[in-house]
Scaffold this active site. Structure first.
Site, short mmCIF file in Angstrom:
data_model
loop_
_atom_site.label_atom_id
_atom_site.label_comp_id
_atom_site.label_asym_id
_atom_site.label_seq_id
_atom_site.Cartn_x
_atom_site.Cartn_y
_atom_site.Cartn_z
N SER A 95 16.96 88.47 -59.47
CA SER A 95 17.18 87.41 -58.48
C SER A 95 16.05 87.37 -57.45
CB SER A 95 18.55 87.61 -57.84
OG SER A 95 18.94 86.49 -57.11
N ASP A 217 23.54 79.24 -65.14
CA ASP A 217 23.34 80.03 -63.92
C ASP A 217 23.37 79.09 -62.72
OD1 ASP A 217 22.46 81.61 -61.81
OD2 ASP A 217 20.84 82.55 -62.93
N HIS A 245 24.65 84.89 -63.13
CA HIS A 245 23.38 85.24 -62.50
C HIS A 245 23.06 86.74 -62.58
CE1 HIS A 245 19.97 84.41 -59.95
NE2 HIS A 245 20.39 85.23 -59.00
#
Length: 267
Positions: A95, A217, A245
């Protein structure tokens, strides 16, 4: 030197010489890698750490000005590398940490020769000709909700981010992780994360890079993964069957397989 390792709660393990540095995403800590790292321990030196404010990091080291942009976090990564004498390592970032790793690799290319970017996003806000997944109003609303009731926001958002409604225990784990993070620092990190725009940095990245994009996502949609791939010259894009995610938690086997294929091909 010891201060850096204590500040970021650094743990080193594994039996290899070449290092793999694992960096967790927003609201998480190094525990989020526990399904991934065992697959690489025989061949690599594993370096785990917590961003300041997360896990067992030293929250006293938090500085609002330093961490106003992701570059403050990238500087921490480089300080860890310097302390451990790491060169030509592999950076694995989930991320927001995918972009933190990219910034570190751009600033000091000697530290990382390969990047694995899991669900990266250089900019979360839609712009002319660019789909980030959110309007500015969406982001303002998200941050306002987070600022006013962080624990409530965590409980509502974590299962959505995890994106595996048929496995509620995963959403619950992410909720608990969010709730363990220092709330004031988490609020600040959210502003830094969701308002960042590092699109112009992608073309400066020279390291061979693997972009792992989940098929669905809500945080980093497909268009974002494709954009990162187009901007990073030495990159390949792999679309996982995994949804959500956090494939490092929800689909570790598929994530490991994609990483191993990339590392074999780019020895």
């Amino acid at each position: 030197m010891i201060e850096v390792l204590k500040r970021n709660n650094v743990h080193v393990s594994g039996r290899g010489e070449k290092a793999m540095v694992f960096a967790h995403g927003y609201g998480c800590d190094q525990n989020m890698w526990r399904f991934i790292t065992p697959a690489f321990e025989n061949e690599y030196k594993i370096v785990l750490f917590d961003h300041v404010g997360a896990g067992k990091s030293d929250t006293a080291a938090f500085n609002k000005v330093k961490y106003e942009t992701l570059k403050g976090y990238a500087d921490d990564v480089l300080a860890i590398c310097e302390t451990l004498n790491l060169e030509n390592a592999i950076f694995v970032g989930h991320s927001v940490s995918a972009m933190i790793g990219a910034l570190a690799a751009v600033k000091d290319p000697s530290r990382f020769d390969k990047l694995v970017m899991i669900g990266p996003s250089p900019c979360y806000i839609n712009d002319e000709g660019y789909i980030g997944g959110f309007s500015r109003e969406d982001i303002d609303e998200l941050l306002e909700s987070l600022d006013s009731n962080y624990l409530g926001w965590s409980a509502a958002m974590a299962p959505v981010i995890m994106g595996n409604p048929n496995r509620p225990e995963l959403g619950e784990e992410l909720t608990n992780s969010f709730c363990r993070t220092n709330p004031e620092i988490a609020k600040h990190f959210a502003h830094t994360t969701f308002l960042s725009d590092n699109r112009s940095d992608l073309q400066k990245l020279k390291a061979k890079s693997l972009i792992l994009q989940c098929s669905e996502d809500v945080i980093a949609p497909m268009e974002v993964g494709k954009y990162v791939h187009e901007q990073v010259a030495e990159s390949e894009l792999v679309v996982l069957d995994a949804t959500g995610h956090c494939p490092n938690l929800s689909a570790p086997e598929e994530t490991i397989a994609a990483m191993k294929t990339f590392l074999e091909r780019n020895r």
